[in-house]
Design a protein around this motif. Structure first.
Motif, PDB file in Angstrom:
ATOM      1  N   ARG A  27       0.703  -1.204   0.029  1.00 13.21           N
ATOM      2  CA  ARG A  27      -0.193  -0.043   0.061  1.00 13.21           C
ATOM      3  C   ARG A  27       0.894   1.326  -0.160  1.00 13.21           C
ATOM      4  N   THR A  28       2.080   1.186  -0.032  1.00 12.63           N
ATOM      5  CA  THR A  28       3.070   2.306   0.192  1.00 12.63           C
ATOM      6  C   THR A  28       3.951   2.185  -1.086  1.00 12.63           C
ATOM      7  N   ALA A  31       6.281   5.338  -1.798  1.00 14.27           N
ATOM      8  CA  ALA A  31       7.360   5.380  -0.928  1.00 14.27           C
ATOM      9  C   ALA A  31       8.692   4.787  -1.503  1.00 14.27           C
TER      10      ALA A  31
END
Length: 128
Positions: A27-28, A31
């Motif tokens: 979900r990142t 990043a």
């Protein structure tokens, strides 16, 4: 944990095009800096291209500059590799990889060691 899955490889004639995709399960995704590497039989894994977290900065190996384009869609957790004007020497297994900020991206984007997560690879074969 980040899982990466590549797709889009295949057999193409010289001069043709392919688009590889790499989708992350995390979900990142935004990043991570993302890169594509490739490995031909009997050769070491080599850097192809890399992209910053927001997609604003890209880097390319000299051998693919002007022919390949990396892009990403953070909303879809996906990074793409558009490959045009393919040559037989582009034949390899292509891997996507993700890295964080373990080292300065601009100084080490080409180094596979900071990339913590790797896909399983997708075969690209270019016939002459």
């Amino acid at each position: 944990q980040v899982q990466l899955v590549e797709s889009g490889g295949g057999l193409v004639q010289a001069g043709g095009s392919l688009r590889l995709s790499c989708t992350s399960s995390g979900r990142t995704f935004s990043a991570y800096y993302m890169g594509w590497f490739r490995q031909a039989p009997g050769k070491e894994r080599e850097f192809v291209t890399a992209i910053s977290r927001n997609g604003g900065t890209t880097y390319y190996a000299d051998s693919v500059k002007g022919r390949f384009t990396i892009s990403r869609d953070n909303a879809k957790n996906t990074v793409y590799l558009q490959m045009n004007s393919l040559k037989p020497e582009d034949t390899a297994v292509y891997y996507c990889a993700a890295r964080g900020t373990v080292s300065t991206f601009s100084a080490s984007y080409y180094d596979p060691r900071p990339y913590a997560y790797w896909g399983q690879g997708t075969q690209v074969t270019v016939s002459s």
